[in-house]
Scaffold this motif. Structure first.
Motif, mmCIF file in Angstrom:
data_model
loop_
_atom_site.group_PDB
_atom_site.id
_atom_site.type_symbol
_atom_site.label_atom_id
_atom_site.label_comp_id
_atom_site.label_asym_id
_atom_site.label_seq_id
_atom_site.Cartn_x
_atom_site.Cartn_y
_atom_site.Cartn_z
ATOM 1 N N ILE A 1 14.756 27.127 -0.124
ATOM 2 C CA ILE A 1 14.927 26.078 0.885
ATOM 3 C C ILE A 1 14.324 24.772 0.392
ATOM 4 N N VAL A 2 15.111 23.703 0.490
ATOM 5 C CA VAL A 2 14.638 22.344 0.220
ATOM 6 C C VAL A 2 14.616 21.618 1.556
ATOM 7 N N THR A 3 13.482 20.996 1.899
ATOM 8 C CA THR A 3 13.367 20.344 3.208
ATOM 9 C C THR A 3 13.336 18.826 3.090
ATOM 10 N N LYS A 4 13.725 18.201 4.194
ATOM 11 C CA LYS A 4 13.690 16.739 4.296
ATOM 12 C C LYS A 4 13.339 16.398 5.738
ATOM 13 N N PRO A 5 12.271 15.603 5.958
ATOM 14 C CA PRO A 5 11.863 15.311 7.338
ATOM 15 C C PRO A 5 12.715 14.196 7.955
ATOM 16 N N ASN A 6 12.538 13.996 9.249
ATOM 17 C CA ASN A 6 13.292 12.921 9.900
ATOM 18 C C ASN A 6 12.556 11.587 9.846
ATOM 19 N N THR A 7 11.393 11.528 9.212
ATOM 20 C CA THR A 7 10.696 10.254 9.019
ATOM 21 C C THR A 7 11.259 9.552 7.792
ATOM 22 N N PRO A 8 11.038 8.238 7.668
ATOM 23 C CA PRO A 8 11.333 7.593 6.389
ATOM 24 C C PRO A 8 10.501 8.254 5.291
ATOM 25 N N ILE A 9 11.071 8.349 4.095
ATOM 26 C CA ILE A 9 10.341 8.929 2.968
ATOM 27 C C ILE A 9 10.500 8.043 1.745
ATOM 28 N N LYS A 10 9.520 8.078 0.870
ATOM 29 C CA LYS A 10 9.636 7.378 -0.401
ATOM 30 C C LYS A 10 10.620 8.145 -1.278
ATOM 31 N N GLY A 11 11.287 7.394 -2.171
ATOM 32 C CA GLY A 11 12.278 8.072 -3.006
ATOM 33 C C GLY A 11 13.260 8.817 -2.148
ATOM 34 N N GLY A 12 13.977 8.086 -1.292
ATOM 35 C CA GLY A 12 14.738 8.664 -0.185
ATOM 36 C C GLY A 12 15.703 9.778 -0.519
ATOM 37 N N LEU B 1 0.794 -1.229 0.000
ATOM 38 C CA LEU B 1 0.000 0.000 0.000
ATOM 39 C C LEU B 1 0.830 1.284 0.000
ATOM 40 N N GLY B 2 2.137 1.137 -0.078
ATOM 41 C CA GLY B 2 2.957 2.335 -0.186
ATOM 42 C C GLY B 2 3.008 3.140 1.094
ATOM 43 N N ILE B 3 3.177 4.431 0.937
ATOM 44 C CA ILE B 3 3.411 5.314 2.084
ATOM 45 C C ILE B 3 2.423 6.477 2.060
ATOM 46 N N GLN B 4 2.160 7.022 3.212
ATOM 47 C CA GLN B 4 1.217 8.129 3.356
ATOM 48 C C GLN B 4 1.980 9.426 3.557
ATOM 49 N N GLN B 5 1.597 10.461 2.822
ATOM 50 C CA GLN B 5 2.229 11.768 2.942
ATOM 51 C C GLN B 5 1.415 12.638 3.906
ATOM 52 N N ASP B 6 2.040 13.049 4.986
ATOM 53 C CA ASP B 6 1.332 13.727 6.073
ATOM 54 C C ASP B 6 1.548 15.242 6.027
ATOM 55 N N TYR B 7 1.003 15.876 4.985
ATOM 56 C CA TYR B 7 1.161 17.328 4.835
ATOM 57 C C TYR B 7 0.544 18.090 5.998
ATOM 58 N N VAL C 1 12.695 31.214 9.310
ATOM 59 C CA VAL C 1 13.590 31.573 8.211
ATOM 60 C C VAL C 1 12.747 32.106 7.048
ATOM 61 N N PRO C 2 13.086 33.275 6.494
ATOM 62 C CA PRO C 2 12.363 33.765 5.315
ATOM 63 C C PRO C 2 12.782 32.984 4.069
ATOM 64 N N PHE C 3 11.883 32.879 3.100
ATOM 65 C CA PHE C 3 12.222 32.178 1.868
ATOM 66 C C PHE C 3 11.621 32.897 0.664
ATOM 67 N N SER C 4 12.260 32.696 -0.468
ATOM 68 C CA SER C 4 11.695 33.121 -1.745
ATOM 69 C C SER C 4 11.026 31.940 -2.437
ATOM 70 N N MET C 5 11.505 30.726 -2.111
ATOM 71 C CA MET C 5 10.909 29.494 -2.628
ATOM 72 C C MET C 5 11.141 28.396 -1.600
ATOM 73 N N LEU C 6 10.122 27.558 -1.420
ATOM 74 C CA LEU C 6 10.207 26.468 -0.451
ATOM 75 C C LEU C 6 9.746 25.177 -1.116
ATOM 76 N N LEU C 7 10.642 24.198 -1.201
ATOM 77 C CA LEU C 7 10.298 22.882 -1.740
ATOM 78 C C LEU C 7 10.215 21.910 -0.569
ATOM 79 N N VAL C 8 9.010 21.388 -0.323
ATOM 80 C CA VAL C 8 8.752 20.603 0.878
ATOM 81 C C VAL C 8 8.693 19.107 0.572
ATOM 82 N N THR C 9 9.449 18.353 1.346
ATOM 83 C CA THR C 9 9.245 16.912 1.433
ATOM 84 C C THR C 9 8.490 16.668 2.738
ATOM 85 N N PRO C 10 7.233 16.251 2.669
ATOM 86 C CA PRO C 10 6.438 16.142 3.900
ATOM 87 C C PRO C 10 6.865 14.952 4.747
ATOM 88 N N PRO C 11 6.568 14.972 6.034
ATOM 89 C CA PRO C 11 6.754 13.759 6.837
ATOM 90 C C PRO C 11 5.841 12.663 6.297
#
Length: 395
Positions: free
Chosen positions: A153-164, A107-113, A247-257
């Motif tokens: 800013i590019v983010t990466k959570p501390n949870t496991p993520i798909k496409g690591g 069933l894959g993984i759930q993205q918790d935005y 932190v201020p940003f001009s662009m934010l690319l989010v990898t959700p938990p």
């Protein structure tokens, strides 16, 4: 639609389809194998970071679900609403129930935005995007083209993520884009909730070297907890210091938990952390011999990548057939996975390793050295092998 099946596979992603193809080749399961997935499309999601950087088109990344289902399998496009392992019952939409002899959970993984305050309200606006949703990858590239200064800013959570390593793919190609367009006023940074850049030392050193060489700043133990889109600010919690900073940003690319799907977490099939509890070597559930699991929903201690699923699928299929025949489960998965990382447009490295976190490179080159060839493998060869090999049970 029948009420009972020899095998039911929950999930029509890479794991579910590739296992179905292999089982249909190995056993007499024609019209006895049911795949359950509510999606209309099957997507090759590793392409999406390249789409977000303008190096690919998202239309090339997916096909109608019916086109990838192997001959002999039955597809029902419904949601799973209940799993009762003791009774061997799966509940679907409209309270429809089907039973099984053997169950494969893919069933894959759930993205918790929603776990990030303010994110869902601003996603797709204010230069806030993600490459984990098909409908947003074009906006990633649109924002990339428009930003001219400030913090990206590019983010990466501390949870496991798909496409690591998806965040890293975006990070390096973003840098190349800014270099090509002479946007020297942009401060590109990675904010990661993890305590290390990469779990394998050889590749960690290479990533650190590349980040330093390309003047990309990075902070570890920094978890994104809040986004204010209109103000274009992002709040991060530092796991080491306990301090929260904005932190201020001009662009934010989010990898959700991310986490296992709720339907799995609500079942009796999980470990203490909420992941499907399977034997790491045989992929058989630790408490139910007629249930197997594959891919991102499991608690397998490896980076969650399509390459890992590619190695898991033949092991699961062989062991499930052995279980059906009352034989010993001899096939073993050793945690192998592969993480291709585009270090700029046209260049890449490829990390390969197993459970022991030691490099196990499959090519006669140093895969920690950037090369055109590894980029070609990532962008062209792997998708071809995926569609024509893996999903058809051939690789």
């Amino acid at each position: 639609m029948k009420q009972h099946y020899k095998v039911i596979i929950l999930g029509g992603g890479s794991g579910g389809i590739s296992v179905a193809a292999r089982l249909l080749k190995k056993s007499r399961l024609k019209n006895k194998l049911l795949i359950v997935d509510h999606a209309d499309y099957h997507a090759y999601q590793p392409a999406w970071p390249l789409v977000g950087s303008g190096a690919d088109r998202k239309e090339h990344s997916r096909k109608k679900m019916q086109r990838v289902v192997p001959n002999g399998a039955i597809l029902t496009q419904q949601k799973v609403t209940g799993i009762q392992p003791l009774e061997k019952i799966i509940t679907l939409d409209h309270n429809l129930r089907v039973t099984y002899d053997y169950l494969v959970i893919a069933l894959g993984i759930q993205q918790d935005y929603d776990k990030i305050e303010g994110l869902t309200e601003t996603l797709g606006k204010n230069h806030v995007s993600t490459n984990y949703l098909y409908d947003y990858v074009d906006y990633t590239y649109e924002s990339l083209q428009q930003v001219t200064d400030g913090n990206v800013i590019v983010t990466k959570p501390n949870t496991p993520i798909k496409g690591g390593v998806a965040p890293e793919n975006s990070l390096f190609t973003f840098k190349d884009f800014f270099k090509q367009h002479d946007r020297t006023q942009i401060n590109l940074m990675l904010k990661s909730g993890n305590h290390t850049l990469f779990p394998v030392e050889k590749y960690r050193q290479k990533l650190e070297e590349l980040l330093t060489k390309k003047h990309i700043s990075y902070d570890l133990n920094e978890e994104l907890v809040k986004v204010d889109g209109p103000r274009q600010t992002a709040a991060f919690f530092n796991y080491k210091t306990g301090v929260r900073n904005e932190v201020p940003f001009s662009m934010l690319l989010v990898t959700p938990p991310m986490s296992a799907p709720d339907i799995i977490k609500q079942s009796t099939l999980v470990d203490e952390a909420g992941w499907l509890d399977v034997n790491p070597y045989t992929l058989q559930h630790v408490r139910h011999q007629n249930i197997f699991g594959i891919g991102d929903c499991t608690n397998l201690p490896t980076v969650k990548m399509g390459a890992a699923v590619r190695k898991q699928a033949p092991v699961l299929a062989k062991n499930l057939v052995s279980q059906m025949k009352g034989r010993k489960l001899k096939a073993r998965y050793n945690g192998m996975t592969a993480c291709p990382i585009a270090t700029e447009y046209g260049e890449a490295i490829m990390a390969e390793f197993g459970y022991d976190l030691q490099p196990k490179e499959s090519m006669p080159i140093d895969q920690a050295k950037t090369s055109h060839f590894l980029y070609f493998v990532k962008k062209k060869m792997i998708p071809l092998m995926y569609w024509q090999g893996m999903l058809k049970g051939r690789s």
